[in-house]
Design an enzyme around this catalytic site. Structure first.
Site, PDB file in Angstrom:
ATOM      1  N   LYS A 118      36.156  36.101  37.652  1.00  0.00           N
ATOM      2  CA  LYS A 118      36.917  36.853  38.666  1.00  0.00           C
ATOM      3  C   LYS A 118      36.914  36.091  39.983  1.00  0.00           C
ATOM      4  CE  LYS A 118      33.238  38.224  41.301  1.00  0.00           C
ATOM      5  NZ  LYS A 118      32.970  37.429  42.484  1.00  0.00           N
ATOM      6  N   LEU A 143      28.375  28.079  35.899  1.00  0.00           N
ATOM      7  CA  LEU A 143      27.193  28.898  36.209  1.00  0.00           C
ATOM      8  C   LEU A 143      27.022  29.053  37.721  1.00  0.00           C
ATOM      9  CD1 LEU A 143      24.551  27.268  33.797  1.00  0.00           C
ATOM     10  CD2 LEU A 143      26.011  29.255  33.368  1.00  0.00           C
ATOM     11  N   SER A 155      27.645  38.188  35.147  1.00  0.00           N
ATOM     12  CA  SER A 155      27.941  39.634  35.175  1.00  0.00           C
ATOM     13  C   SER A 155      28.954  39.975  34.086  1.00  0.00           C
ATOM     14  CB  SER A 155      28.535  40.035  36.530  1.00  0.00           C
ATOM     15  OG  SER A 155      27.616  39.807  37.567  1.00  0.00           O
ATOM     16  N   ASP A 193      28.415  43.720  40.412  1.00  0.00           N
ATOM     17  CA  ASP A 193      29.711  43.218  39.930  1.00  0.00           C
ATOM     18  C   ASP A 193      29.968  43.548  38.461  1.00  0.00           C
ATOM     19  OD1 ASP A 193      30.409  42.086  42.293  1.00  0.00           O
ATOM     20  OD2 ASP A 193      30.044  40.003  41.685  1.00  0.00           O
TER      21      ASP A 193
END
Ligand code: C5P
Length: 298
Positions: free
Chosen positions: A9, A91, A99, A132
């Protein structure tokens, strides 16, 4: 073998309104899922084992391990699972990969183990794992409030290409906590940037990147001192308005079209960087693949 996508995201807006008494900050954010994604494969097993295909990834540090334990605890289910992850989301990058993996693990195991938890209960477990995590249960475009876990779906944007540059720099421990702690009260805003994007979502599918805002943009250089070279290379490669993804250090540019996005990606590669190109997505289809709001761009 059952599988599930775990998207990255970006935050179109990320405003911090105030410090809260519980150690968190009150945020307003428009979160946007991308089709850059990890893939989780699930296999029934007696004992639990989680593996990923990249160096530097550790099961003990992954939120997936906690997600499995949390679902077992909530349902009393004693079964195990083998989860194999194809990691594509960098990462500790601000793109929410860990998440998202945790949310995909909750959803995948609720199916595999037939534990029958409701969406509401899964949301509660997700919120306990991290602020999140609940966003990734549905993805697409959502308004986030509270500490990030209070969500409302928004009309999807027209699919837009996104160029992502994840700086290859050492990450401090507890990166997210540090970035929040670096904020001064002058960085706090009232939610107006987010309100503007929410209003525009209701008015049509197009999104104007100049509406973007991230409170962490101003403190990023302090927490990630080497980020400025990446910003200047991104600009030199031809990008327009560059923003931090979440708490960083990934930088992104929402491009007006694919030709320009690919030109900037190539420009970054010429400068020795590995840049990703992704699309904004509108959620998951019945078959588990991404949906796109294909208004004139894709
Ligand atoms: O919720 P999560 O575990 O991802 O948060 C990591 C850390 O980031 C928190 O311990 C807190 O220091 C900070 N945080 C915050 N306000 C938020 C979300 C996270 O201060 N809304």
């Amino acid at each position: 073998m059952p599988w599930r996508l775990a998207p990255a995201k970006i935050n179109l807006t990320l405003e911090v309104l105030a410090r809260r008494d519980d150690g968190y900050h009150e945020v307003r954010s428009v979160m946007q899922a991308l089709d850059l994604a990890d893939t989780l494969y699930f296999n029934q097993a007696d004992a639990t084992r989680i593996e990923a295909d990249i160096p530097g990834w550790e099961a003990d540090k992954s939120l997936m391990t906690r997600a499995v334990a949390s679902l077992q605890q909530a349902t009393g289910c004693q079964r195990g699972v083998e989860i194999t992850v194809e990691k594509r989301v960098p990462l500790t990058s601000g793109l929410g990969g860990d998440s998202s993996d945790a949310a995909a693990a909750l959803l995948g195991l609720n199916d595999l183990w037939r534990t029958g938890l409701t969406t509401g209960r899964l949301h509660e477990l997700a919120a306990e794992l991290g602020s999140d995590v609940p966003f990734f249960l549905a993805g697409g475009t959502q308004l986030a409030r509270g500490r990030g876990q209070e969500l409302a779906p928004l009309a999807p944007l027209a699919a837009m290409p996104v160029v992502l540059l994840s700086p290859d720099i050492a990450m401090p421990e507890n990166k997210t906590a540090r970035v929040f702690a670096a904020l001064k009260s002058r960085h706090f805003t009232a939610g107006d940037y987010t309100d503007r994007v929410v209003t525009a979502r209701g008015a049509g599918p197009c999104y104007s990147p100049e509406h973007g805002f991230n409170a962490f943009d101003e403190v990023a250089a302090r927490v990630f001192p080497k980020i400025s070279r990446y910003v200047s290379d991104f600009v030199a490669a031809g990008a327009g308005r560059i923003q931090l993804a979440g708490a960083g250090p990934t930088l992104y540019w929402l491009a007006p079209d694919l030709v320009l996005a690919e030109a900037v990606q190539r420009g970054l590669e010429r400068r020795g960087h590995r840049a990703h190109l992704a699309w904004t997505t509108a959620g998951f289809g019945e078959d588990g693949h991404f949906l796109y709001n294909e208004i004139n761009t894709k």
